[in-house]
Every structure is written in C-alpha cells, then in structure tokens.
Write a protein that holds these residues in place. Structure first.
Motif, PDB file in Angstrom:
ATOM      1  N   THR A   1      46.077 -20.912  32.737  1.00 35.33           N
ATOM      2  CA  THR A   1      45.746 -21.931  31.739  1.00 35.33           C
ATOM      3  C   THR A   1      44.667 -21.449  30.785  1.00 35.33           C
ATOM      4  O   THR A   1      44.723 -21.735  29.582  1.00 35.33           O
ATOM      5  CB  THR A   1      45.286 -23.233  32.418  1.00 35.33           C
ATOM      6  OG1 THR A   1      44.222 -22.948  33.326  1.00 35.33           O
ATOM      7  CG2 THR A   1      46.414 -23.910  33.167  1.00 35.33           C
ATOM      8  N   SER A   2      43.702 -20.721  31.314  1.00 32.92           N
ATOM      9  CA  SER A   2      42.653 -20.232  30.414  1.00 32.92           C
ATOM     10  C   SER A   2      43.232 -19.230  29.429  1.00 32.92           C
ATOM     11  O   SER A   2      42.852 -19.208  28.254  1.00 32.92           O
ATOM     12  CB  SER A   2      41.482 -19.637  31.202  1.00 32.92           C
ATOM     13  OG  SER A   2      41.904 -18.529  31.960  1.00 32.92           O
TER      14      SER A   2
ATOM     15  N   ALA B   1      45.696 -19.982  22.147  1.00 26.67           N
ATOM     16  CA  ALA B   1      45.751 -21.044  21.143  1.00 26.67           C
ATOM     17  C   ALA B   1      44.554 -20.966  20.209  1.00 26.67           C
ATOM     18  O   ALA B   1      44.704 -21.011  18.975  1.00 26.67           O
ATOM     19  CB  ALA B   1      45.806 -22.407  21.830  1.00 26.67           C
ATOM     20  N   LEU B   2      43.366 -20.817  20.796  1.00 29.62           N
ATOM     21  CA  LEU B   2      42.169 -20.755  19.959  1.00 29.62           C
ATOM     22  C   LEU B   2      42.183 -19.509  19.080  1.00 29.62           C
ATOM     23  O   LEU B   2      41.803 -19.563  17.910  1.00 29.62           O
ATOM     24  CB  LEU B   2      40.918 -20.777  20.823  1.00 29.62           C
ATOM     25  CG  LEU B   2      40.510 -22.149  21.375  1.00 29.62           C
ATOM     26  CD1 LEU B   2      39.299 -22.020  22.280  1.00 29.62           C
ATOM     27  CD2 LEU B   2      40.223 -23.131  20.257  1.00 29.62           C
TER      28      LEU B   2
ATOM     29  N   THR C   1      36.101 -23.671  32.561  1.00 25.23           N
ATOM     30  CA  THR C   1      36.550 -22.659  33.518  1.00 25.23           C
ATOM     31  C   THR C   1      35.584 -22.566  34.690  1.00 25.23           C
ATOM     32  O   THR C   1      36.004 -22.535  35.859  1.00 25.23           O
ATOM     33  CB  THR C   1      36.683 -21.296  32.827  1.00 25.23           C
ATOM     34  OG1 THR C   1      37.537 -21.445  31.690  1.00 25.23           O
ATOM     35  CG2 THR C   1      37.247 -20.262  33.759  1.00 25.23           C
TER      36      THR C   1
ATOM     37  N   GLN D   1      44.730 -17.938  17.901  1.00 25.02           N
ATOM     38  CA  GLN D   1      45.669 -18.116  16.797  1.00 25.02           C
ATOM     39  C   GLN D   1      45.120 -19.067  15.744  1.00 25.02           C
ATOM     40  O   GLN D   1      45.295 -18.858  14.543  1.00 25.02           O
ATOM     41  CB  GLN D   1      47.014 -18.614  17.334  1.00 25.02           C
ATOM     42  CG  GLN D   1      47.776 -17.498  18.030  1.00 25.02           C
ATOM     43  CD  GLN D   1      49.110 -17.967  18.597  1.00 25.02           C
ATOM     44  OE1 GLN D   1      49.644 -19.013  18.197  1.00 25.02           O
ATOM     45  NE2 GLN D   1      49.649 -17.196  19.521  1.00 25.02           N
ATOM     46  N   GLY D   2      44.451 -20.107  16.203  1.00 20.91           N
ATOM     47  CA  GLY D   2      43.832 -21.013  15.243  1.00 20.91           C
ATOM     48  C   GLY D   2      42.790 -20.282  14.404  1.00 20.91           C
ATOM     49  O   GLY D   2      42.695 -20.466  13.191  1.00 20.91           O
TER      50      GLY D   2
ATOM     51  N   GLN E   1      34.607 -24.898  20.702  1.00 20.44           N
ATOM     52  CA  GLN E   1      35.756 -25.027  21.603  1.00 20.44           C
ATOM     53  C   GLN E   1      35.836 -23.863  22.582  1.00 20.44           C
ATOM     54  O   GLN E   1      36.211 -24.048  23.747  1.00 20.44           O
ATOM     55  CB  GLN E   1      37.068 -25.120  20.812  1.00 20.44           C
ATOM     56  CG  GLN E   1      37.226 -26.404  20.019  1.00 20.44           C
ATOM     57  CD  GLN E   1      37.033 -27.649  20.866  1.00 20.44           C
ATOM     58  OE1 GLN E   1      37.373 -27.668  22.047  1.00 20.44           O
ATOM     59  NE2 GLN E   1      36.469 -28.680  20.272  1.00 20.44           N
ATOM     60  N   ALA E   2      35.477 -22.679  22.108  1.00 23.97           N
ATOM     61  CA  ALA E   2      35.480 -21.527  23.004  1.00 23.97           C
ATOM     62  C   ALA E   2      34.447 -21.715  24.112  1.00 23.97           C
ATOM     63  O   ALA E   2      34.719 -21.437  25.287  1.00 23.97           O
ATOM     64  CB  ALA E   2      35.183 -20.257  22.212  1.00 23.97           C
TER      65      ALA E   2
ATOM     66  N   LEU F   1      35.727 -24.153  26.569  1.00 22.89           N
ATOM     67  CA  LEU F   1      36.670 -23.515  27.480  1.00 22.89           C
ATOM     68  C   LEU F   1      35.941 -22.755  28.576  1.00 22.89           C
ATOM     69  O   LEU F   1      36.303 -22.830  29.758  1.00 22.89           O
ATOM     70  CB  LEU F   1      37.585 -22.573  26.689  1.00 22.89           C
ATOM     71  CG  LEU F   1      38.657 -21.862  27.495  1.00 22.89           C
ATOM     72  CD1 LEU F   1      39.620 -22.871  28.096  1.00 22.89           C
ATOM     73  CD2 LEU F   1      39.414 -20.874  26.629  1.00 22.89           C
TER      74      LEU F   1
ATOM     75  N   GLN G   1      46.253 -19.289  28.224  1.00 27.82           N
ATOM     76  CA  GLN G   1      46.967 -20.077  27.219  1.00 27.82           C
ATOM     77  C   GLN G   1      45.996 -20.689  26.217  1.00 27.82           C
ATOM     78  O   GLN G   1      46.225 -20.661  25.002  1.00 27.82           O
ATOM     79  CB  GLN G   1      47.779 -21.189  27.895  1.00 27.82           C
ATOM     80  CG  GLN G   1      49.048 -20.677  28.540  1.00 27.82           C
ATOM     81  CD  GLN G   1      49.803 -21.779  29.272  1.00 27.82           C
ATOM     82  OE1 GLN G   1      49.204 -22.737  29.774  1.00 27.82           O
ATOM     83  NE2 GLN G   1      51.118 -21.643  29.348  1.00 27.82           N
ATOM     84  N   ALA G   2      44.927 -21.252  26.723  1.00 29.69           N
ATOM     85  CA  ALA G   2      43.946 -21.865  25.832  1.00 29.69           C
ATOM     86  C   ALA G   2      43.329 -20.819  24.907  1.00 29.69           C
ATOM     87  O   ALA G   2      43.109 -21.069  23.711  1.00 29.69           O
ATOM     88  CB  ALA G   2      42.868 -22.565  26.651  1.00 29.69           C
TER      89      ALA G   2
ATOM     90  N   LEU H   1      44.316 -21.187  37.176  1.00 28.76           N
ATOM     91  CA  LEU H   1      43.180 -21.191  36.268  1.00 28.76           C
ATOM     92  C   LEU H   1      43.265 -20.015  35.303  1.00 28.76           C
ATOM     93  O   LEU H   1      43.021 -20.162  34.108  1.00 28.76           O
ATOM     94  CB  LEU H   1      41.876 -21.139  37.076  1.00 28.76           C
ATOM     95  CG  LEU H   1      40.567 -21.161  36.291  1.00 28.76           C
ATOM     96  CD1 LEU H   1      40.475 -22.414  35.429  1.00 28.76           C
ATOM     97  CD2 LEU H   1      39.384 -21.087  37.228  1.00 28.76           C
TER      98      LEU H   1
END
Lengths: 125, 492
Positions: B364-365, B371-372, B423, B374-375, B415-416, B419, B367-368, B361
């Motif tokens: 993966t969190s 990604a967010l 979680t 960087q976006g 999206q945050a 997430l 990584q997510a 967990l």
C-alpha cells in the motif's frame, strides 16, 4: 474512470437542477456510484488521487468542478463540509464521505480502504 | 627584623637557641616555601623529616640562623627534646609571607616541628597524645593532628628499609645528642639527606604544576560549556544570519534548530528504549516508552508541516538532512516502502499474520508513493509549461500563474509526510510491544549510521585537501576523490 459533464442534468428530471442546494447535489452525485471523486482539471493532487485508485484497479467517477457551471457553489459547499481551504480532491465511497487525500491515504495504509471498496462493489479481487 | 622575630621570640621562649639553625636550614633548603597547608601534608615529607631529626641533634651554629624563617611547615613540628616545653599559642600561618604574622605562633610551630619529627619517628602515637595534652589551642592542635597523621602515612609509605635506617640513625644520633650537643654527620648521611630533599622538592613542584594544569583545564571546560550553551541558544540565529548568507530563510533556520533538538531527543529516547528492552521491562512499561517514541516521531512531522508553510524548498531539496540521507530522499523525507524493505529482514520472528500485514503495508505504501510521485510529475510539467510558454500579456501574469502552481508543492510535501507518519503508525499496530521496540531501535540506528556515513564522507576529502600530501593517499581512488573535493569544496 468516467467523467460526468453537463449531461447529467437530464438524469434528474424531477428536481430543479439550477437552484438546488449544492450540498444536496453533492450527496446525490456521490450516491450514484461506488467511488466518486470531486476534482479540478488543473489540480495536481487530484491527479494523484485519481492515479491511486486506478493503480488499485478501481474505476472511479470523476466530477471536474471547474467544468461545471455550478462548480463554484459546490466548491464552497465542499470546503464547508471538509472544513479546509481546499475543496478538492474529495472522495466518496458507497455514498459516504471518506475525505481528502490525507484521509484516503491514511485509510489505505491502515488497511480500511480496500474492504470499503470491496463493500461498495468497486473492487472484486 | 620582623621576619626574624618569629624565630627569636619563639626560640627564646623555649630556651635554647639551637633551634634556630635547623629551621633556617629547612627553609634555606626548601626554597619554594609554599604553604604547607596547601600541600596537604605531603610537603612535609620524609626527606625533610629525617633531616630535621638529624640536624636537630647536630646544632650547627650558624649566623644564618637569622635567615628567614621556615614558615611553610609550622604545624608539623616536633620538639626534639621533650623536656623543653612545647608551645603553640595560635593557629599556624597559612602560606603567608615570611614576614608578619604572629611571632609566638611560628615560634611555637617551630618548636613543635622538631619534637614532632623526633617523636613521630620513634613513637608514632605518642606525639599525638602529647600534643593533645599540652595544647593550649584546639585549632592548632587539630592541624597538628592531621599533619601528624599525614606525616605518619608518609613515613609508612616510604618503605621499611628506609624507615629502619632512618629510625636507627636518629636513635643513634639521639643517643649522641643526649650526651653531647655536638655531632658529626658522615658524608653518606649528608648525601642521602640531600637527595631526599631534592626528590621531595621535585615531587612537590610536579604536584603543584599538575594541580595548576587541572585548575586551568577546569576553567577552560566551564567556559567551553557556557559558550556551547550560548551558541546553541543563539547559534541558529547566527546560523540563520550566516545561513542568510547562504540563503537560509528564518523559517528554515528555525526548523533546522528544532530538528537538531529533535535529533538529540531521538538519541536520548533510543537509549531509553534500548535499556528498556535489555532490562526486560514489563510489556506495559515498554509500551509507554514506545508510545512516547511514536509521539516523538509525530512531533517532527508536525514541525515539518509548519516548516513547509514557511519554506517548502528547504524541506523539498533536503537541505535539512545530511547529504547521504539526501541521496535516498523522496519528497522531502524517507521513502516509506524503502524503510519497510529494510526492516523486513530485521523483524524476525514474525507470525504469519504479521508477515502478511508487513507485506500489505509495503504494497500500500508503494501504491501511495506512486500516486504522489505522479501527481508531483504533473505539477512539474505544469510549471514547465507555464514558465516556458510565451508570455501572454506580460511576464508578471505568467509568474503569478507559476507561483500559484508552485504553492501546490507544500501540499505534496505534507502528503508525503502524512504517508510516512501513517506507515510508522501501522508498523506499531502490526507488531507486538517488544517487536515494535526492536523495530524502532533498528530504524533509529539505521538513520544514525546514514548520518554518520555522511559526516565521515564529508571529512575525508577535507583532510586530503588540508594535508596536500599526495603521498598519504595510498590509492588512486583517494586521489580522484581529492581532486573532486577540491572542485566541490565550496559546496561544503
């Protein structure tokens, strides 16, 4: 990550590409690769989703709809498919629809994304 | 002379006019003639009782018999000389003025005062029975009963020695009184009586003051509560108006109000969770509580979705959370991987499976989040490019493009939050019921402490500003803080 451009029209000689049903095209395009992302070059969320997959070590196939002549139709079709006001980003894994950013992240957190990727052959770890 | 009618008629009924004197003396001595009834019997305390007994036998003739009557203690009267008929025709006046009222009433009350004083002294039980038998009116009787008992308690409470001495004195005096109607009070007794009277009066005054204080405090408290409720209901609109002064949009004001309510619910649910955990509830019951708590979290995420639509900057800049929480904020809320990191040490004991799950967990969190982030970076860069660039046709087109890019911020905050929600749900899935309960308690307490830290920090500079007293700061650090706070005070 590799980007498909207009050249893909030549891959489908048996089908009329100009008047094809957008949804069918989408499905067809989605089934060609393990991980397919429909995106737009100016969209930041698409950038985020791309970075997510690259960060996992996946090599997704990206279609930039704003660089496609029939992008507008496909955009509308995707909007109908998802039932949301934003068409992109959309992810297909193993030809099956996974969803937009929220679904992808949810499946990543709950641990279902990686097995799906492995099943589709996108991950070998 | 209506005021004196009472004494006169009452006494004339009973016969001897010597009753006049003691009661006037009573009254004269005890100037604050507050209602006896109001004072619940303690008004008629031992000092006066003793005095009544003593003075009854003295029969000091005095023209001040005409003085206003002792109306404060009608019911606690005793007849000194039981041979004389006692009278209590109607219920005694309750704290009314000296004038007016029923004459026979007070008269009989006056009568009974003396007898009561005497008899209660010698035979605690008999006056009651005597009263009961000779009473004409039940109401008055009951009052007597109650006051008698209080009086008895009073006497018991005053202590044995006092009792003895006082029992002796009236007995002696009584014997004397039986034989002769005149009496000499020695100076010692007089002084003692005076002292008792004074003490009794003072305690009465003190009690009255205290009761008044309590009453006013109670009124103040209810008023404050009402104000608070009113303020809460409207407060955020006021806060919104005041907030409009400090740039709070209506959407932001509403969200702040909802968040405040959510925090209260959070506090309540946490104590529920805590008691449930300590009460060793069954897993089924505990699961219900935990599921309720998870829904509670889902609620705030839903509220944030709505708020992001109306005022994304309010969420993104963290104006809805405390400054200390803001330090650790990531896209409008907590960073999920940070939360997991904090929890890892506190969730023991975990099975191997669970440990793997928790570390996954966290992975993966992270990584997510990457990604967010960087976006979002790309979004910021695009905005900068749009605004900084030379206007193509006119500035408005540039602004329109910038606006459309800015609209994407809402998506990132959403999206945050998504997430964060995922979680928490995954945590719930990995852990057992008891572990999940402890876990959520830890999370709640952690953020509670962070919020407390924030308010502690905020209050410290203010105090040093107000006091303007450098000597109270013992370290140079505090002085530096003081200087900084003077510069930044407006931000608070």
């Amino acid at each position: 990550m590799h980007y498909q451009t207009e050249a893909w029209g030549s891959y489908m000689p048996t089908r009329s590409t100009t008047m094809g049903d957008p949804l069918e095209r989408i499905e067809r395009m989605a089934s060609e690769n393990a991980v397919v992302i429909f995106s737009m070059s100016t969209c930041c969320m698409c950038h985020a989703i791309k970075r997510l997959f690259c960060g996992m070590g996946v090599n997704p196939t990206v279609y930039e709809l704003d660089e496609d002549p029939r992008g507008k139709d496909m955009e509308k079709a995707l909007m109908r498919l998802l039932g949301s006001s934003s068409a992109v980003p959309v992810v297909f894994i193993g030809g099956k629809l996974v969803g937009a950013m929220d679904r992808v992240m949810a499946s990543h957190i709950n641990g279902t994304l990686v097995p799906l990727l492995k099943e589709a052959g996108a991950l070998w770890l | 002379m209506a005021s004196h009618r009472v004494g006169e008629t009452g006494l004339s009924d009973s016969g001897p006019s010597n009753h006049h004197v003691p009661y006037s003396l009573f009254h004269g001595i005890n100037a604050p003639s507050t209602s006896f009834i109001n004072q619940e019997g303690s008004a008629f305390d031992f000092g006066e009782l003793e005095e009544a007994i003593v003075l009854q036998g003295v029969k000091i003739r005095n023209d001040e018999a005409k003085a206003p009557l002792f109306t404060g203690r009608p019911a606690a009267t005793l007849e000194m000389f039981p041979s004389w008929p006692t009278r209590f025709q109607t219920t005694p006046r309750v704290g009314s003025s000296k004038s007016g009222g029923e004459s026979t009433d007070s008269g009989s009350a006056v009568n009974t005062l003396s007898s009561k004083a005497d008899q209660a002294q010698l035979e605690p039980e008999s006056p009651i029975s005597k009263k009961a038998s000779s009473s004409d009116h039940q109401a008055f009787d009951q009052k007597h009963l109650k006051l008698q008992q209080q009086q008895i308690h009073q006497e018991m409470a005053t202590g044995p020695s006092h009792n003895q001495s006082s029992v002796k004195a009236p007995q002696e005096k009584r014997k004397g009184a039986g034989s002769t109607s005149e009496k000499q009070l020695d100076a010692k007794t007089l002084r003692r009586l005076a002292q008792n009277r004074e003490a009794a009066r003072k305690s009465r005054l003190r009690k009255k003051a205290y009761v008044q204080q309590l009453e006013s405090s109670r009124i103040k408290l209810t008023q404050l509560e009402q104000d608070l409720q009113r303020a809460r209901a409207q407060g955020l609109f006021l806060g919104g108006c005041v907030g409009a002064g400090s740039n709070l949009s209506p959407g932001a004001a509403i969200f702040d109000m909802e968040y405040a309510r959510w925090l209260e619910d959070d506090h309540r649910l946490m104590s529920e969770l805590r008691t449930g955990l300590h009460a060793h509830l069954s897993d089924g019951d505990l699961r219900l509580i935990i599921d309720g708590y998870v829904s509670h979290y889902d609620e705030i995420f839903q509220l944030k979705v709505v708020a992001a639509k109306s005022d994304v900057f309010h969420l993104y800049t963290g104006m809805w959370i405390t400054p200390a929480e803001r330090c650790f904020m990531w896209i409008g809320g907590f960073r999920p991987s940070e939360l997991i990191k904090m929890l890892i040490g506190q969730l023991d004991p975990l099975t191997e499976q669970q440990v793997i799950g928790i570390y996954n967990l966290q992975h993966t969190s992270t990584q997510a989040e990457e990604a967010l982030s960087q976006g979002l970076e790309q979004l910021q860069q695009a905005l900068v490019d749009t605004i900084a660039g030379v206007p193509i046709v006119d500035g408005m087109q540039q602004m329109a493009v910038a606006l459309s890019k800015l609209a994407n911020l809402e998506g990132f905050v959403r999206q945050a939050d998504n997430l964060r929600q995922q979680t928490l749900h995954q945590l719930r899935r990995i852990l057992t019921v008891r572990q999940a309960a402890r876990c959520f308690l830890v999370i709640g307490e952690y953020y509670g402490r962070l919020r407390a830290l924030s308010s502690l920090w905020a209050s410290r500079p203010r105090e040093s500003m107000m006091s303007e007293d450098n000597s109270c700061q013992t370290t140079t650090e505090l002085q530096i803080v003081q200087q900084h706070s003077q510069n930044h005070f407006s931000s608070y």
